[in-house]
Scaffold this motif. Structure first.
Motif, PDB file in Angstrom:
ATOM      1  N   SER A  95       6.858  13.405 -12.549  1.00 21.57           N
ATOM      2  CA  SER A  95       5.753  13.307 -11.597  1.00 21.57           C
ATOM      3  C   SER A  95       4.409  13.386 -12.307  1.00 21.57           C
ATOM      4  CB  SER A  95       5.869  14.425 -10.558  1.00 21.57           C
ATOM      5  OG  SER A  95       4.784  14.390  -9.655  1.00 21.57           O
ATOM      6  N   LEU A  96       4.285  14.320 -13.254  1.00 22.35           N
ATOM      7  CA  LEU A  96       3.022  14.487 -13.973  1.00 22.35           C
ATOM      8  C   LEU A  96       2.678  13.238 -14.781  1.00 22.35           C
ATOM      9  CD1 LEU A  96       0.666  16.324 -14.845  1.00 22.35           C
ATOM     10  CD2 LEU A  96       2.098  17.058 -16.769  1.00 22.35           C
ATOM     11  N   VAL A  97       3.644  12.709 -15.517  1.00 22.48           N
ATOM     12  CA  VAL A  97       3.402  11.517 -16.335  1.00 22.48           C
ATOM     13  C   VAL A  97       2.958  10.349 -15.454  1.00 22.48           C
ATOM     14  CG1 VAL A  97       4.486   9.780 -17.802  1.00 22.48           C
ATOM     15  CG2 VAL A  97       4.972  12.207 -18.177  1.00 22.48           C
ATOM     16  N   PHE A  98       3.638  10.174 -14.341  1.00 25.58           N
ATOM     17  CA  PHE A  98       3.272   9.085 -13.430  1.00 25.58           C
ATOM     18  C   PHE A  98       1.852   9.270 -12.895  1.00 25.58           C
ATOM     19  CE2 PHE A  98       2.861   7.762  -8.973  1.00 25.58           C
ATOM     20  CZ  PHE A  98       2.979   6.389  -9.118  1.00 25.58           C
ATOM     21  N   LEU A  99       1.531  10.488 -12.473  1.00 23.96           N
ATOM     22  CA  LEU A  99       0.250  10.733 -11.811  1.00 23.96           C
ATOM     23  C   LEU A  99      -0.939  10.700 -12.766  1.00 23.96           C
ATOM     24  CD1 LEU A  99       1.301  13.523  -9.289  1.00 23.96           C
ATOM     25  CD2 LEU A  99       0.749  11.140  -8.788  1.00 23.96           C
ATOM     26  N   ILE A 100      -0.744  11.110 -14.011  1.00 22.87           N
ATOM     27  CA  ILE A 100      -1.883  11.081 -14.935  1.00 22.87           C
ATOM     28  C   ILE A 100      -2.113   9.683 -15.507  1.00 22.87           C
ATOM     29  CG2 ILE A 100      -1.683  13.510 -15.569  1.00 22.87           C
ATOM     30  CD1 ILE A 100      -0.304  12.672 -18.141  1.00 22.87           C
ATOM     31  N   LEU A 101      -1.136   8.795 -15.316  1.00 26.73           N
ATOM     32  CA  LEU A 101      -1.283   7.427 -15.819  1.00 26.73           C
ATOM     33  C   LEU A 101      -1.605   6.418 -14.721  1.00 26.73           C
ATOM     34  CD1 LEU A 101       1.669   7.244 -18.392  1.00 26.73           C
ATOM     35  CD2 LEU A 101      -0.753   7.709 -18.841  1.00 26.73           C
ATOM     36  N   VAL A 102      -1.419   6.806 -13.473  1.00 24.10           N
ATOM     37  CA  VAL A 102      -1.618   5.878 -12.369  1.00 24.10           C
ATOM     38  C   VAL A 102      -3.104   5.602 -12.141  1.00 24.10           C
ATOM     39  CG1 VAL A 102      -1.805   7.618 -10.542  1.00 24.10           C
ATOM     40  CG2 VAL A 102      -0.849   5.355 -10.015  1.00 24.10           C
ATOM     41  N   ASP A 103      -3.400   4.451 -11.609  1.00 20.27           N
ATOM     42  CA  ASP A 103      -4.770   4.097 -11.233  1.00 20.27           C
ATOM     43  C   ASP A 103      -5.072   4.779  -9.899  1.00 20.27           C
ATOM     44  OD1 ASP A 103      -7.190   3.015 -10.579  1.00 20.27           O
ATOM     45  OD2 ASP A 103      -6.544   0.916 -10.677  1.00 20.27           O
ATOM     46  N   ILE A 104      -5.866   5.846  -9.938  1.00 23.59           N
ATOM     47  CA  ILE A 104      -6.076   6.634  -8.721  1.00 23.59           C
ATOM     48  C   ILE A 104      -6.871   5.879  -7.657  1.00 23.59           C
ATOM     49  CG2 ILE A 104      -5.930   8.832  -9.938  1.00 23.59           C
ATOM     50  CD1 ILE A 104      -8.950   9.016  -9.818  1.00 23.59           C
ATOM     51  N   SER A 105      -7.548   4.810  -8.047  1.00 27.93           N
ATOM     52  CA  SER A 105      -8.290   4.025  -7.055  1.00 27.93           C
ATOM     53  C   SER A 105      -7.353   3.342  -6.066  1.00 27.93           C
ATOM     54  CB  SER A 105      -9.164   2.979  -7.750  1.00 27.93           C
ATOM     55  OG  SER A 105      -8.370   2.019  -8.433  1.00 27.93           O
ATOM     56  N   LYS A 106      -6.080   3.224  -6.447  1.00 29.79           N
ATOM     57  CA  LYS A 106      -5.101   2.576  -5.576  1.00 29.79           C
ATOM     58  C   LYS A 106      -4.308   3.573  -4.725  1.00 29.79           C
ATOM     59  CE  LYS A 106      -4.462  -1.295  -8.805  1.00 29.79           C
ATOM     60  NZ  LYS A 106      -3.481  -2.053  -9.625  1.00 29.79           N
ATOM     61  N   LEU A 107      -4.552   4.856  -4.942  1.00 32.85           N
ATOM     62  CA  LEU A 107      -3.776   5.870  -4.221  1.00 32.85           C
ATOM     63  C   LEU A 107      -4.310   6.140  -2.821  1.00 32.85           C
ATOM     64  CD1 LEU A 107      -3.097   8.475  -7.051  1.00 32.85           C
ATOM     65  CD2 LEU A 107      -1.540   6.757  -6.124  1.00 32.85           C
ATOM     66  N   ASN A 108      -5.621   5.991  -2.655  1.00 32.42           N
ATOM     67  CA  ASN A 108      -6.257   6.225  -1.355  1.00 32.42           C
ATOM     68  C   ASN A 108      -5.898   7.600  -0.794  1.00 32.42           C
ATOM     69  OD1 ASN A 108      -7.434   3.611  -1.389  1.00 32.42           O
ATOM     70  ND2 ASN A 108      -5.491   2.730  -0.712  1.00 32.42           N
ATOM     71  N   PHE A 109      -5.401   7.624   0.458  1.00 36.48           N
ATOM     72  CA  PHE A 109      -5.114   8.898   1.123  1.00 36.48           C
ATOM     73  C   PHE A 109      -3.913   9.621   0.511  1.00 36.48           C
ATOM     74  CE2 PHE A 109      -2.256   5.986   3.232  1.00 36.48           C
ATOM     75  CZ  PHE A 109      -1.124   6.742   3.492  1.00 36.48           C
ATOM     76  N   TRP A 110      -3.121   8.921  -0.315  1.00 40.14           N
ATOM     77  CA  TRP A 110      -1.953   9.543  -0.932  1.00 40.14           C
ATOM     78  C   TRP A 110      -2.340  10.693  -1.860  1.00 40.14           C
ATOM     79  CZ3 TRP A 110       2.831   9.071   0.648  1.00 40.14           C
ATOM     80  CH2 TRP A 110       3.201   7.932   1.364  1.00 40.14           C
ATOM     81  N   ILE A 111      -3.580  10.682  -2.319  1.00 39.61           N
ATOM     82  CA  ILE A 111      -4.047  11.767  -3.185  1.00 39.61           C
ATOM     83  C   ILE A 111      -3.928  13.111  -2.469  1.00 39.61           C
ATOM     84  CG2 ILE A 111      -6.094  12.765  -4.300  1.00 39.61           C
ATOM     85  CD1 ILE A 111      -6.968   9.987  -5.050  1.00 39.61           C
TER      86      ILE A 111
END
Length: 253
Positions: free
Chosen positions: A40-56
């Protein structure tokens, strides 16, 4: 089925490593928690957070929950419950979990944790307030100061800078999914594992454990803090792993 043994009392010698009949289950659960946290950590620190929207708003508490799982795993290792068949592997898992959680020194926490079990809600209990600062935030700050060190803070800062400057992980990802969840987890652990269970009741403490249970459904107990709210049960039966505490709670309720 869980077989209840006699609860420990204040005259019983507590030992960090006690036999448990769960064979490899504790080890599998520990490895599963560590693996899910890492993935989970690896995925979240590498993901483009601009695409997460309300999922953050969902992913931050999710990651905090996994951080709490790391600490609970190390806590069970301190009780010798992760892998009772082999103390070296058991404590290795405990050290790994605590290092991943916040670079905390396992041996130091192991010593303090058993001091807490032997002397709950007393002046020599390292988890207890100082007698003056009993409010949540004052107690929490005193609690954190007791376990944090400058060396640990420097090591975490260097790790953060390495991740950002060398691995080029964005500040936003590191703060939202590494720093912030770990802080939320510390609040979660303190509230459900120390503040509520060990605050003095109106009628005073019940010796020898001076601990209260947060009486709630099993699913809610798991979500809030991996059943750490069943704290009276934990103090009475410290040889029972976290995932068996609901069974203890139901039997003695």
């Amino acid at each position: 089925m869980i077989q209840l043994e006699q609860p420990l009392n204040h005259q019983t010698k507590l030992t960090p490593l006690l036999k448990n009949k769960s064979t490899f289950r504790g080890l599998f659960i520990a490895i599963f928690i560590i693996s899910v946290w890492l993935i989970s950590l690896v995925f979240l620190i590498l993901v483009d957070i601009s695409k997460l929207n309300f999922w953050i708003c969902i992913l931050i508490p999710w990651q905090a929950f996994l951080y709490t799982g790391l600490f609970i795993t190390s806590h069970d290792a301190m009780h010798g419950l992760v892998f009772p068949q082999n103390s070296k592997i058991n404590h290795l898992i405990g050290r790994l979990s605590l290092s991943l959680y916040a670079l905390l020194p396992y041996q130091k926490l192991l010593t303090k944790h058993w001091l807490h079990h032997r002397n709950p809600a007393s002046q020599i209990d390292p988890d207890f307030h100082d007698g003056k600062h009993k409010s949540f935030w004052a107690w929490y700050c005193n609690f954190m100061i007791n376990y944090w060190s400058w060396g640990q803070m420097i090591a975490i800062t260097l790790s953060y800078q390495f991740a950002n400057r060398i691995l080029h992980i964005p500040h936003e990802n590191l703060i939202l999914f590494w720093v912030f969840p770990s802080l939320l987890s510390s609040l979660q652990l303190f509230y459900f594992g120390t503040f509520i269970p060990h605050s003095e009741p109106i009628r005073g403490y019940v010796q020898p454990h001076c601990a209260q249970t947060i009486d709630c459904p099993t699913w809610l107990s798991f979500i809030t803090c991996y059943h750490f709210g069943y704290h009276k049960e934990h103090h009475e039966y410290p040889h029972v792993p976290w995932w068996q505490l609901p069974g203890i709670h139901k039997k003695i309720k």
